[in-house]
Write an enzyme that holds these catalytic residues in place. Structure first.
Site, PDB file in Angstrom:
ATOM      1  N   LEU A  31      47.250  20.654  38.708  1.00 14.27           N
ATOM      2  CA  LEU A  31      46.647  21.700  39.551  1.00 14.27           C
ATOM      3  C   LEU A  31      45.192  21.388  39.874  1.00 14.27           C
ATOM      4  O   LEU A  31      44.422  20.968  39.006  1.00 14.27           O
ATOM      5  CB  LEU A  31      46.719  23.049  38.811  1.00 14.27           C
ATOM      6  CG  LEU A  31      46.011  24.234  39.488  1.00 14.27           C
ATOM      7  CD1 LEU A  31      46.794  24.702  40.716  1.00 14.27           C
ATOM      8  CD2 LEU A  31      45.824  25.393  38.523  1.00 14.27           C
ATOM      9  N   GLY A  55      34.569  45.748  38.101  1.00  9.71           N
ATOM     10  CA  GLY A  55      33.590  46.807  37.835  1.00  9.71           C
ATOM     11  C   GLY A  55      34.276  48.145  37.665  1.00  9.71           C
ATOM     12  O   GLY A  55      34.010  48.877  36.690  1.00  9.71           O
ATOM     13  N   ASP A  73      39.224  40.948  42.557  1.00 10.73           N
ATOM     14  CA  ASP A  73      38.386  42.138  42.706  1.00 10.73           C
ATOM     15  C   ASP A  73      38.833  43.264  41.773  1.00 10.73           C
ATOM     16  O   ASP A  73      39.997  43.320  41.383  1.00 10.73           O
ATOM     17  CB  ASP A  73      38.422  42.595  44.174  1.00 10.73           C
ATOM     18  CG  ASP A  73      37.290  43.547  44.507  1.00 10.73           C
ATOM     19  OD1 ASP A  73      36.222  43.477  43.852  1.00 10.73           O
ATOM     20  OD2 ASP A  73      37.470  44.374  45.426  1.00 10.73           O
ATOM     21  N   HIS A  95      33.865  42.107  33.922  1.00  7.81           N
ATOM     22  CA  HIS A  95      33.803  40.672  34.234  1.00  7.81           C
ATOM     23  C   HIS A  95      34.262  39.847  33.022  1.00  7.81           C
ATOM     24  O   HIS A  95      34.992  38.869  33.164  1.00  7.81           O
ATOM     25  CB  HIS A  95      32.381  40.266  34.638  1.00  7.81           C
ATOM     26  CG  HIS A  95      31.898  40.980  35.874  1.00  7.81           C
ATOM     27  ND1 HIS A  95      32.663  41.104  37.000  1.00  7.81           N
ATOM     28  CD2 HIS A  95      30.718  41.620  36.149  1.00  7.81           C
ATOM     29  CE1 HIS A  95      31.984  41.779  37.927  1.00  7.81           C
ATOM     30  NE2 HIS A  95      30.811  42.114  37.423  1.00  7.81           N
TER      31      HIS A  95
HETATM   32  C1  IPE Z   1      34.723  39.951  47.011  1.00  9.76           C
HETATM   33  O1  IPE Z   1      34.571  41.115  46.261  1.00  9.76           O
HETATM   34  C2  IPE Z   1      34.012  38.808  46.350  1.00  9.76           C
HETATM   35  C3  IPE Z   1      34.587  38.371  45.070  1.00  9.76           C
HETATM   36  C4  IPE Z   1      35.679  38.806  44.517  1.00  9.76           C
HETATM   37  C5  IPE Z   1      33.852  37.331  44.429  1.00  9.76           C
HETATM   38  P1  IPE Z   1      33.425  42.177  46.575  1.00  9.76           P
HETATM   39  O2  IPE Z   1      33.578  43.257  45.587  1.00  9.76           O
HETATM   40  O3  IPE Z   1      32.118  41.505  46.640  1.00  9.76           O
HETATM   41  O4  IPE Z   1      33.842  42.658  48.040  1.00  9.76           O
HETATM   42  P2  IPE Z   1      33.496  44.001  48.832  1.00  9.76           P
HETATM   43  O5  IPE Z   1      32.024  44.209  48.728  1.00  9.76           O
HETATM   44  O6  IPE Z   1      34.242  45.107  48.169  1.00  9.76           O
HETATM   45  O7  IPE Z   1      33.983  43.755  50.215  1.00  9.76           O
HETATM   46  C1  IPE Z   2      34.999  41.277  41.413  1.00 10.84           C
HETATM   47  O1  IPE Z   2      34.915  42.530  40.844  1.00 10.84           O
HETATM   48  C2  IPE Z   2      34.070  40.272  40.767  1.00 10.84           C
HETATM   49  C3  IPE Z   2      32.889  39.932  41.577  1.00 10.84           C
HETATM   50  C4  IPE Z   2      32.664  40.320  42.805  1.00 10.84           C
HETATM   51  C5  IPE Z   2      31.907  39.076  40.958  1.00 10.84           C
HETATM   52  P1  IPE Z   2      33.808  43.564  41.267  1.00 10.84           P
HETATM   53  O2  IPE Z   2      32.611  43.356  40.420  1.00 10.84           O
HETATM   54  O3  IPE Z   2      33.574  43.532  42.730  1.00 10.84           O
HETATM   55  O4  IPE Z   2      34.509  44.938  40.862  1.00 10.84           O
HETATM   56  P2  IPE Z   2      34.569  46.263  41.727  1.00 10.84           P
HETATM   57  O5  IPE Z   2      35.151  45.895  43.055  1.00 10.84           O
HETATM   58  O6  IPE Z   2      33.193  46.791  41.830  1.00 10.84           O
HETATM   59  O7  IPE Z   2      35.486  47.153  40.943  1.00 10.84           O
HETATM   60 MG    MG Z   3      34.484  44.437  44.296  1.00 15.44          MG
END
Ligand code: IPE
Ligand code: IPE
Ligand code: MG
Length: 251
Positions: A132, A24, A21, A38
């Protein structure tokens, strides 16, 4: 600079799961589009997969796209799907070189046809590798998985191959996407949030949780090693007392 922590290679978690996570926010902080985050996250995937393979971890499950992520803006969803197709295409030779097999958990029927086809090919081409086992959670959520499991068991009850009073934990486990895979001993969530976000809810009953403030595009092998060191510093009691665990170790 801190030196890398010592880890005991004889006591590695067999299965590590990661909620990748923070992509973004990483990009937005830098004044870029979320997709830039990403894109940079792919380098972290490469680095951490290689790190886990070098250490001798048996299973690595990466949460790449959740059921709920389908609700993101269209441009982000399609950008992520394109990135998935490109990355898989490019990475198969490296997976083979490093003896890594690929598999997927999640509702792949929702993926665009080209992504599903690319994945299928990569899974086939890496299926003989014995190092792995890399598991991508794609279009995955735990509640979806549990719902599917209940449907499979209900069908067995309906056709009378299973009696309700005989339903066991083994029946549940073999109807989950992770059938045959040991539960993760260690979960790492990057990006600074402290939640599970619908990931492996059943399987994580006794998983050790490590939360890192590092956003995924900055996460590297050394951060993986740090999380493993944290894991190894903990006493896993599984409902027993600390003394019982210690006595068992010495005896
Ligand atoms: C969890 O991250 C899912 C992935 C990393 C694929 P999200 O960004 O979707 O989770 P929330 O919305 O912050 O809980
Ligand atoms: C995790 O990063 C990747 C996916 C959920 C696909 P995010 O896209 O959720 O990034 P943040 O949490 O908004 O920073
Ligand atoms: Mg996220």
């Amino acid at each position: 600079m801190n030196s890398a922590p010592e880890i005991n290679k004889g006591k590695l978690p067999r299965h590590i799961a990661i909620i990748m996570d923070g992509n973004g926010r990483w990009a937005e902080e830098k004044g870029h589009d979320r997709l830039f985050g990403h894109l940079n996250g792919v380098e972290s995937v490469r680095n951490v997969v290689e790190g886990a393979a070098e250490l001798g971890v048996e299973y690595l499950t990466l949460y790449a796209f959740s059921t709920e992520n389908w609700g993101r803006p269209q441009y982000e969803v399609s950008g992520l799907m394109e990135l998935l197709v490109d990355t898989i295409k490019k990475e198969v030779p490296t997976l083979n070189k490093n003896n890594i097999s690929l598999s997927v958990i999640g509702d792949v029927s929702l993926l665009p046809a080209n992504a599903a086809a690319e994945l299928k090919e990569a899974i086939n081409e890496t299926s003989k590798n014995t190092g792995l086992s890399l598991i991508l959670a794609l279009s995955y959520s735990s509640r979806w998985e549990i719902l599917e499991m209940v449907k499979k068991i209900a069908a067995k009850v309906k056709n009378e191959s299973l009696l309700p009073e005989n339903i066991s934990e083994e029946d549940i486990e073999s109807a989950l996407c992770t059938s045959g895979i040991p539960d993760p001993e260690l979960l790492i969530r990057t990006g600074g949030d402290y939640r599970i976000s619908n990931f492996l809810l059943y399987q994580m009953a006794y998983t050790e949780l490590v939360f890192s403030n590092v956003k995924w595009p900055d996460f590297r092998k050394k951060d993986l090693v740090e999380a493993i060191a944290d894991f190894q510093s903990r006493q896993r009691r599984f409902g027993k007392t600390g003394q019982q665990i210690n006595n068992n170790k010495s005896g």
